[in-house]
Design a protein around this motif. Structure first.
Motif, short mmCIF file in Angstrom:
data_model
loop_
_atom_site.label_atom_id
_atom_site.label_comp_id
_atom_site.label_asym_id
_atom_site.label_seq_id
_atom_site.Cartn_x
_atom_site.Cartn_y
_atom_site.Cartn_z
N ILE A 69 -8.36 4.20 5.13
CA ILE A 69 -7.10 3.73 5.74
C ILE A 69 -6.28 2.95 4.71
O ILE A 69 -5.06 3.11 4.60
CB ILE A 69 -7.40 2.87 6.98
CG1 ILE A 69 -7.99 3.74 8.09
CG2 ILE A 69 -6.12 2.17 7.46
CD1 ILE A 69 -8.50 2.96 9.29
N LEU A 70 -6.98 2.09 3.93
CA LEU A 70 -6.27 1.32 2.90
C LEU A 70 -5.64 2.23 1.85
O LEU A 70 -4.53 1.98 1.38
CB LEU A 70 -7.25 0.34 2.23
CG LEU A 70 -7.68 -0.87 3.07
CD1 LEU A 70 -8.76 -1.67 2.35
CD2 LEU A 70 -6.47 -1.77 3.36
N ILE A 71 -6.39 3.29 1.49
CA ILE A 71 -5.84 4.24 0.51
C ILE A 71 -4.59 4.92 1.06
O ILE A 71 -3.59 5.09 0.36
CB ILE A 71 -6.91 5.28 0.13
CG1 ILE A 71 -8.03 4.61 -0.69
CG2 ILE A 71 -6.29 6.43 -0.67
CD1 ILE A 71 -9.22 5.51 -0.94
N ILE A 72 -4.65 5.30 2.34
CA ILE A 72 -3.49 5.95 2.97
C ILE A 72 -2.29 5.00 3.00
O ILE A 72 -1.15 5.38 2.68
CB ILE A 72 -3.84 6.43 4.40
CG1 ILE A 72 -4.85 7.59 4.33
CG2 ILE A 72 -2.58 6.87 5.14
CD1 ILE A 72 -5.35 8.04 5.68
N ILE A 73 -2.57 3.73 3.40
CA ILE A 73 -1.49 2.74 3.46
C ILE A 73 -0.90 2.50 2.08
O ILE A 73 0.32 2.46 1.89
CB ILE A 73 -2.02 1.42 4.06
CG1 ILE A 73 -2.38 1.62 5.54
CG2 ILE A 73 -0.97 0.31 3.91
CD1 ILE A 73 -3.07 0.42 6.17
N ALA A 74 -1.80 2.35 1.08
CA ALA A 74 -1.32 2.12 -0.28
C ALA A 74 -0.52 3.31 -0.80
O ALA A 74 0.52 3.16 -1.44
CB ALA A 74 -2.52 1.84 -1.20
N GLY A 75 -1.03 4.51 -0.50
CA GLY A 75 -0.31 5.72 -0.94
C GLY A 75 1.05 5.83 -0.28
O GLY A 75 2.05 6.18 -0.92
N THR A 76 1.06 5.52 1.03
CA THR A 76 2.34 5.58 1.76
C THR A 76 3.33 4.56 1.20
O THR A 76 4.51 4.86 1.00
CB THR A 76 2.10 5.31 3.26
OG1 THR A 76 1.17 6.27 3.77
CG2 THR A 76 3.41 5.40 4.03
N ALA A 77 2.83 3.33 0.95
CA ALA A 77 3.69 2.29 0.39
C ALA A 77 4.22 2.70 -0.98
O ALA A 77 5.39 2.48 -1.30
CB ALA A 77 2.92 0.97 0.30
N LEU A 78 3.33 3.30 -1.77
CA LEU A 78 3.74 3.75 -3.11
C LEU A 78 4.81 4.83 -3.02
O LEU A 78 5.80 4.81 -3.77
CB LEU A 78 2.52 4.27 -3.87
CG LEU A 78 2.76 4.69 -5.33
CD1 LEU A 78 3.25 3.49 -6.15
CD2 LEU A 78 1.48 5.26 -5.94
N LEU A 79 4.61 5.76 -2.08
CA LEU A 79 5.62 6.81 -1.90
C LEU A 79 6.95 6.24 -1.43
O LEU A 79 8.02 6.67 -1.87
CB LEU A 79 5.10 7.85 -0.89
CG LEU A 79 3.98 8.77 -1.38
CD1 LEU A 79 3.46 9.63 -0.23
CD2 LEU A 79 4.48 9.66 -2.52
N LEU A 80 6.86 5.23 -0.51
CA LEU A 80 8.09 4.59 -0.04
C LEU A 80 8.82 3.88 -1.18
O LEU A 80 10.04 3.98 -1.32
CB LEU A 80 7.77 3.60 1.08
CG LEU A 80 7.41 4.21 2.44
CD1 LEU A 80 6.95 3.13 3.41
CD2 LEU A 80 8.62 4.96 3.02
N LEU A 81 8.02 3.15 -2.00
CA LEU A 81 8.63 2.46 -3.14
C LEU A 81 9.26 3.46 -4.11
O LEU A 81 10.35 3.23 -4.64
CB LEU A 81 7.57 1.62 -3.86
CG LEU A 81 7.13 0.35 -3.14
CD1 LEU A 81 5.95 -0.30 -3.89
CD2 LEU A 81 8.29 -0.64 -3.04
#
Length: 276
Positions: free
Chosen positions: A9-21
């Motif tokens: 879940i943390l990886i997904i959140i981090a990946g999503t945040a990275l994509l958003l950034l």
């Protein structure tokens, strides 16, 4: 097992945040790039407009300097020579019989009329004369002269509370009037010409209208259209809008308008022998 799920879940959140950034960065970059492009485009357009304005100004300056030079030449030389010719004809008259005296007197009258016409032409070319008389007085003189000539009937009207438009703007308006009248006399075969100056607090309008042959504006050739282009160029130089409307058999109407409160750089200042 629970720990692995939390990591996932943390990886997904981090990946999503990275994509958003990354998305925000790309959008910001595109916006900044577009803004810079628009700024560069605006600067280029401003440079082109400024260059065109300077070219028009230079062209008008040359024309005005030429007119002033011709005006002085007519006043200082040609009219003086004709005055000398008139004087000599008067002296010659004393030694002639009555029949020859009558013929000499006719020629003296022609010379006198030519001198008067040249003096008037000299004044109409001179900025100093136009400036000292003012726009309305100068136009009144010109329209009265045209009517007296019998070539065309001119109606001149002024409406509203008259105010100064600035020396250079008024000079440009007078030159536009001269160009329009010249076109009317050369091409229109008109019987009547209307000149109107309309003053309001927010707008000045000049109307020049004839009842001549008219023309198809889309088919005006280079020879016939040069006068119209001169009118448009002079109007652009002082920030005025000009509309030229005509059709075959329906005369021609020229309407110039501008806001007197919106001053162009060119329209300010004084004038000596040029429009600087």
């Amino acid at each position: 097992m629970l720990f692995q799920e939390e990591q996932f879940i943390l990886i997904i959140i981090a990946g999503t945040a990275l994509l958003l950034l990354l998305g925000v960065f790309m959008v910001s970059f595109m916006l900044m790039y577009q803004k810079k492009q628009n700024k560069n485009l605006l600067e280029r357009e401003n440079l082109k407009a400024s260059f065109k304005q300077e070219m028009l100004k230079t062209q008008i300056e040359i024309q005005e300097q030429t007119l002033n030079d011709i005006s002085r030449e007519i006043h200082d030389n040609i009219t003086q020579v004709l005055s000398f010719v008139k004087l000599n004809l008067g002296l010659l008259n004393n030694s002639l019989d009555d029949e020859k005296k009558a013929r000499v007197n006719e020629n003296r009258e022609l010379v006198s009329q030519t001198i008067n016409d040249l003096r008037h032409l000299s004044k109409s070319m001179s900025f100093e004369h136009i400036s000292s008389q003012g726009l309305i007085k100068t136009l009144e003189t010109e329209t009265e002269r045209l009517t007296r000539s019998g070539i065309i009937n001119v109606i001149f009207e002024v409406e509203g509370d008259v105010y100064s438009l600035g020396e250079q703007r008024e000079l440009v308006i007078f030159r536009i009037f001269q160009e329009a009248v010249n076109n009317t006399l050369k091409y229109a075969k008109a019987a009547n010409l209307k000149i109107g100056l309309y003053y309001t607090a927010q707008m000045f309008n000049l109307l020049i209208e004839d009842d001549g042959a008219g023309f198809n504006a889309e088919k005006v050739d280079n020879k016939g259209g040069s006068g119209l282009r001169n009118i448009e160029n002079r109007a652009a130089l002082v920030g005025a809008d000009v509309i030229i409307a005509s059709s075959p058999g329906k005369g021609c109407q020229i309407k110039l308008s501008f806001n007197p409160l919106v001053q162009q750089i060119y329209a300010k200042g004084t004038h000596s022998n040029s429009l600087s």
